[in-house]
Write an enzyme that holds these catalytic residues in place. Structure first.
Site, PDB file in Angstrom:
ATOM      1  N   GLY A  11      66.698 -51.802  63.235  1.00 39.52           N
ATOM      2  CA  GLY A  11      66.728 -52.728  64.364  1.00 39.52           C
ATOM      3  C   GLY A  11      68.049 -53.461  64.522  1.00 39.52           C
ATOM      4  O   GLY A  11      68.926 -53.426  63.655  1.00 39.52           O
ATOM      5  N   PHE A  12      68.172 -54.134  65.654  1.00 41.01           N
ATOM      6  CA  PHE A  12      69.393 -54.869  66.032  1.00 41.01           C
ATOM      7  C   PHE A  12      69.700 -55.987  65.030  1.00 41.01           C
ATOM      8  O   PHE A  12      70.789 -56.033  64.439  1.00 41.01           O
ATOM      9  CB  PHE A  12      69.150 -55.433  67.447  1.00 41.01           C
ATOM     10  CG  PHE A  12      70.192 -56.351  68.000  1.00 41.01           C
ATOM     11  CD1 PHE A  12      71.542 -56.008  68.002  1.00 41.01           C
ATOM     12  CD2 PHE A  12      69.814 -57.570  68.572  1.00 41.01           C
ATOM     13  CE1 PHE A  12      72.493 -56.863  68.557  1.00 41.01           C
ATOM     14  CE2 PHE A  12      70.760 -58.418  69.125  1.00 41.01           C
ATOM     15  CZ  PHE A  12      72.096 -58.075  69.114  1.00 41.01           C
ATOM     16  N   ARG A  33      60.402 -46.322  60.145  1.00 41.55           N
ATOM     17  CA  ARG A  33      59.195 -45.517  60.339  1.00 41.55           C
ATOM     18  C   ARG A  33      59.407 -44.100  59.855  1.00 41.55           C
ATOM     19  O   ARG A  33      58.485 -43.463  59.365  1.00 41.55           O
ATOM     20  CB  ARG A  33      58.786 -45.536  61.803  1.00 41.55           C
ATOM     21  CG  ARG A  33      57.997 -46.788  62.113  1.00 41.55           C
ATOM     22  CD  ARG A  33      57.370 -46.698  63.449  1.00 41.55           C
ATOM     23  NE  ARG A  33      58.190 -47.390  64.429  1.00 41.55           N
ATOM     24  CZ  ARG A  33      57.726 -47.791  65.591  1.00 41.55           C
ATOM     25  NH1 ARG A  33      56.482 -47.528  65.919  1.00 41.55           N
ATOM     26  NH2 ARG A  33      58.503 -48.430  66.435  1.00 41.55           N
ATOM     27  N   ALA A  82      60.691 -56.072  60.645  1.00 39.04           N
ATOM     28  CA  ALA A  82      60.015 -55.092  61.509  1.00 39.04           C
ATOM     29  C   ALA A  82      58.883 -55.743  62.293  1.00 39.04           C
ATOM     30  O   ALA A  82      58.072 -56.478  61.734  1.00 39.04           O
ATOM     31  CB  ALA A  82      59.461 -53.950  60.656  1.00 39.04           C
ATOM     32  N   LYS A 161      53.687 -62.586  67.782  1.00 39.05           N
ATOM     33  CA  LYS A 161      54.566 -63.303  66.847  1.00 39.05           C
ATOM     34  C   LYS A 161      53.864 -64.534  66.274  1.00 39.05           C
ATOM     35  O   LYS A 161      53.995 -64.839  65.089  1.00 39.05           O
ATOM     36  CB  LYS A 161      55.880 -63.712  67.533  1.00 39.05           C
ATOM     37  CG  LYS A 161      56.739 -62.551  67.993  1.00 39.05           C
ATOM     38  CD  LYS A 161      57.071 -61.568  66.882  1.00 39.05           C
ATOM     39  CE  LYS A 161      58.123 -62.041  65.911  1.00 39.05           C
ATOM     40  NZ  LYS A 161      58.426 -60.995  64.881  1.00 39.05           N
ATOM     41  N   PRO A 186      64.080 -67.222  65.988  1.00 39.27           N
ATOM     42  CA  PRO A 186      65.163 -67.213  66.977  1.00 39.27           C
ATOM     43  C   PRO A 186      64.653 -67.234  68.418  1.00 39.27           C
ATOM     44  O   PRO A 186      63.549 -66.770  68.706  1.00 39.27           O
ATOM     45  CB  PRO A 186      65.889 -65.876  66.712  1.00 39.27           C
ATOM     46  CG  PRO A 186      65.215 -65.256  65.527  1.00 39.27           C
ATOM     47  CD  PRO A 186      63.871 -65.893  65.395  1.00 39.27           C
ATOM     48  N   SER A 201      66.034 -57.475  73.850  1.00 39.01           N
ATOM     49  CA  SER A 201      66.631 -58.761  74.252  1.00 39.01           C
ATOM     50  C   SER A 201      67.959 -58.566  74.980  1.00 39.01           C
ATOM     51  O   SER A 201      68.338 -59.390  75.800  1.00 39.01           O
ATOM     52  CB  SER A 201      66.816 -59.682  73.043  1.00 39.01           C
ATOM     53  OG  SER A 201      67.623 -59.097  72.050  1.00 39.01           O
TER      54      SER A 201
HETATM   55  P1  NAP Z   1      64.558 -54.070  67.460  1.00 35.22           P
HETATM   56  O1  NAP Z   1      65.979 -53.670  67.444  1.00 35.22           O
HETATM   57  O2  NAP Z   1      63.653 -53.470  68.474  1.00 35.22           O
HETATM   58  O3  NAP Z   1      63.941 -53.925  66.020  1.00 35.22           O
HETATM   59  C1  NAP Z   1      62.564 -53.903  65.783  1.00 35.22           C
HETATM   60  C2  NAP Z   1      62.314 -53.117  64.517  1.00 35.22           C
HETATM   61  O4  NAP Z   1      60.911 -53.124  64.242  1.00 35.22           O
HETATM   62  C3  NAP Z   1      62.765 -51.670  64.636  1.00 35.22           C
HETATM   63  O5  NAP Z   1      63.447 -51.313  63.456  1.00 35.22           O
HETATM   64  C4  NAP Z   1      61.449 -50.918  64.745  1.00 35.22           C
HETATM   65  O6  NAP Z   1      61.499 -49.633  64.165  1.00 35.22           O
HETATM   66  C5  NAP Z   1      60.545 -51.797  63.902  1.00 35.22           C
HETATM   67  N1  NAP Z   1      59.147 -51.501  64.195  1.00 35.22           N
HETATM   68  C6  NAP Z   1      58.485 -51.663  65.363  1.00 35.22           C
HETATM   69  N2  NAP Z   1      57.217 -51.227  65.235  1.00 35.22           N
HETATM   70  C7  NAP Z   1      57.085 -50.778  63.963  1.00 35.22           C
HETATM   71  C8  NAP Z   1      56.030 -50.182  63.213  1.00 35.22           C
HETATM   72  N3  NAP Z   1      54.825 -49.961  63.732  1.00 35.22           N
HETATM   73  N4  NAP Z   1      56.265 -49.857  61.923  1.00 35.22           N
HETATM   74  C9  NAP Z   1      57.479 -50.062  61.367  1.00 35.22           C
HETATM   75  N5  NAP Z   1      58.516 -50.603  62.022  1.00 35.22           N
HETATM   76  C10 NAP Z   1      58.318 -50.949  63.304  1.00 35.22           C
HETATM   77  O7  NAP Z   1      64.447 -55.648  67.712  1.00 35.22           O
HETATM   78  P2  NAP Z   1      65.173 -56.893  67.034  1.00 35.22           P
HETATM   79  O8  NAP Z   1      65.598 -57.760  68.138  1.00 35.22           O
HETATM   80  O9  NAP Z   1      66.131 -56.488  66.013  1.00 35.22           O
HETATM   81  O10 NAP Z   1      63.911 -57.582  66.353  1.00 35.22           O
HETATM   82  C11 NAP Z   1      63.780 -57.745  64.955  1.00 35.22           C
HETATM   83  C12 NAP Z   1      62.800 -58.870  64.703  1.00 35.22           C
HETATM   84  O11 NAP Z   1      63.296 -60.068  65.307  1.00 35.22           O
HETATM   85  C13 NAP Z   1      61.411 -58.647  65.272  1.00 35.22           C
HETATM   86  O12 NAP Z   1      60.487 -59.192  64.351  1.00 35.22           O
HETATM   87  C14 NAP Z   1      61.432 -59.493  66.545  1.00 35.22           C
HETATM   88  O13 NAP Z   1      60.149 -59.895  66.938  1.00 35.22           O
HETATM   89  C15 NAP Z   1      62.277 -60.652  66.087  1.00 35.22           C
HETATM   90  N6  NAP Z   1      62.908 -61.425  67.163  1.00 35.22           N
HETATM   91  C16 NAP Z   1      63.778 -60.837  68.022  1.00 35.22           C
HETATM   92  C17 NAP Z   1      64.362 -61.603  69.012  1.00 35.22           C
HETATM   93  C18 NAP Z   1      65.340 -61.020  69.990  1.00 35.22           C
HETATM   94  O14 NAP Z   1      65.683 -61.683  70.979  1.00 35.22           O
HETATM   95  N7  NAP Z   1      65.851 -59.803  69.771  1.00 35.22           N
HETATM   96  C19 NAP Z   1      64.051 -62.980  69.141  1.00 35.22           C
HETATM   97  C20 NAP Z   1      63.164 -63.530  68.239  1.00 35.22           C
HETATM   98  C21 NAP Z   1      62.593 -62.766  67.254  1.00 35.22           C
HETATM   99  P3  NAP Z   1      61.831 -48.322  65.051  1.00 35.22           P
HETATM  100  O15 NAP Z   1      63.336 -48.251  65.044  1.00 35.22           O
HETATM  101  O16 NAP Z   1      61.171 -47.221  64.296  1.00 35.22           O
HETATM  102  O17 NAP Z   1      61.255 -48.548  66.410  1.00 35.22           O
END
Ligand code: NAP
Length: 338
Positions: A11-12, A33, A82, A161, A186, A201
């Site tokens: 993820g990002f 995954r 994740a 969440k 965040p 995002s």
């Molecule tokens: P992201 O790039 O979409 O990363 C999400 C990660 O979760 C990916 O590695 C994805 O794996 C994994 N994932 C999703 N479903 C899964 C499953 N069933 N089993 C295993 N892994 C799974 O998003 P991100 O922004 O980096 O988000 C990371 C965390 O930060 C999340 O918990 C998100 O809720 C939280 N967050 C994000 C933001 C934002 O603005 N970006 C703000 C607040 C909180 P795949 O690559 O296999 O899909």
């Protein structure tokens, strides 16, 4: 130095957190995954960091038990990032709630069984600022919790969440006692993208840059830079004051139109939209457009916050929102994605 497991390593935010952990001298293992994603992830990390990076990836899905014990073997700290964050929200909330909540519990149980000292979990402003209806505090902080039962002021994502973070605290206060927990909450995370496969995002930057919007819906976004979010994950892992605490990570609140103005000024040759759309028009257009329908409940709402705890954790001010916005655009342009 410690051995750290980062879940959702593709993820990002996780990619930036991995680099910060490596820079701090820690040994990092990831989950994804599919373990087949290891080569692409290491190539992306190496390209961005400008040096060779090769972390091990263990396959583990939030919705299944396979791989979690193996992933956690010999680990000192868990960074649990994740969780599903889709660009388009599903009608059935359980599609997100189940992996988020059950996955968090799966990761924490495996951590406890493996003798992991502390878990840092990525929660969200979504677990603080939603479901308040008319009673939302003027300034939100870590003492506030979203109410996931008020469906009119929530989405499948915000509920996922809130329920996942609540389950995590309940776990460490009961069955999982002894495992330390800190949560990072965040707002919308922007900043440098390492690849075109980025978090939903970044749509906040992608949409204006693609020039597909006629003007901006009256939305506001709390913005934080991904490098601050990564630093906060690392700091919360070792700071003696962090266990038992949540950390709201946000630099400032901007309207969608203000974000557009920052981009328009930096990319004058592109025809970026200007001005705001009246709410009645967005409501009317949303009848035909499911993406717009998702944002209608958010029109005109602002969620201001207090970030003093995050600044204390980092020991500095946060990266300005303007820089986070411009870095998202610059890196996506350089990657040929915009
Ligand atoms: P992201 O790039 O979409 O990363 C999400 C990660 O979760 C990916 O590695 C994805 O794996 C994994 N994932 C999703 N479903 C899964 C499953 N069933 N089993 C295993 N892994 C799974 O998003 P991100 O922004 O980096 O988000 C990371 C965390 O930060 C999340 O918990 C998100 O809720 C939280 N967050 C994000 C933001 C934002 O603005 N970006 C703000 C607040 C909180 P795949 O690559 O296999 O899909």
């Amino acid at each position: 130095m410690a051995r750290v497991l980062v879940t959702g390593s593709t993820g990002f935010i996780a990619s930036h957190t991995i680099l910060r952990l490596l820079e701090a001298g820690h040994e990092v293992r990831g989950t994804a995954r599919s373990a087949e994603r290891a080569a692409a992830l290491n190539a992306t990390l190496s390209r961005y960091a400008g040096r060779d990076i090769a972390i091990d990836i263990v396959a583990a899905d939030l919705t299944g038990d396979d791989g979690w014990a193996e992933a956690m073997d010999g680990i000192d700290y868990l960074q649990h990032l994740a969780s599903p964050l889709p660009a388009n929200l599903p009608k059935d909330h359980d599609t997100l709630i189940r992996p988020a909540r059950e996955g968090a519990l799966r990761a924490l149980r495996a951590a406890k069984a493996a003798g992991v000292r502390r878990a840092v979990m990525t929660s969200s402003m979504a677990a603080i600022a939603y479901g308040w209806g008319d009673r939302r505090p003027a300034v939100l902080d870590e003492s506030h919790w979203s109410n996931p039962d008020n469906l009119a002021d929530n989405t499948a994502y915000t509920r996922s969440k809130t329920l996942a973070e609540r389950a995590a605290w309940e776990y460490v206060e009961g069955e999982g006692a002894g495992l330390e927990l800190a949560c990072i909450n965040p707002v919308v995370v922007l900043g440098p993208a390492m690849s075109g496969d980025v978090s939903a995002s970044l749509q906040v930057v992608v949409q204006p840059m693609q020039g597909k919007l006629p003007a901006y819906p009256k939305l506001t976004f709390g913005v934080v830079d991904v490098r601050d979010v990564a630093d906060a994950h690392v700091a919360a892992m070792t700071d003696p004051e962090a266990p038992g605490r949540r950390f709201l990570l946000g630099e400032s609140v901007l309207t969608f139109s203000e974000i557009g103005d920052v981009l328009r000024e930096a990319y004058p040759a592109r025809k970026l939209p200007k001005g705001e759309l009246p709410n009645w028009l967005v409501r009317a257009l949303s009848l035909l457009n499911p993406t717009l329908k998702q944002i209608v409940p958010e029109l005109g709402k602002t969620r201001a916050f207090d970030n003093s705890r995050a600044r204390a954790l980092l020991g500095r001010d946060l990266v300005p929102a303007r820089e986070a916005i411009l870095e998202s655009a610059r890196t996506l342009v350089d990657l040929g994605e915009l």
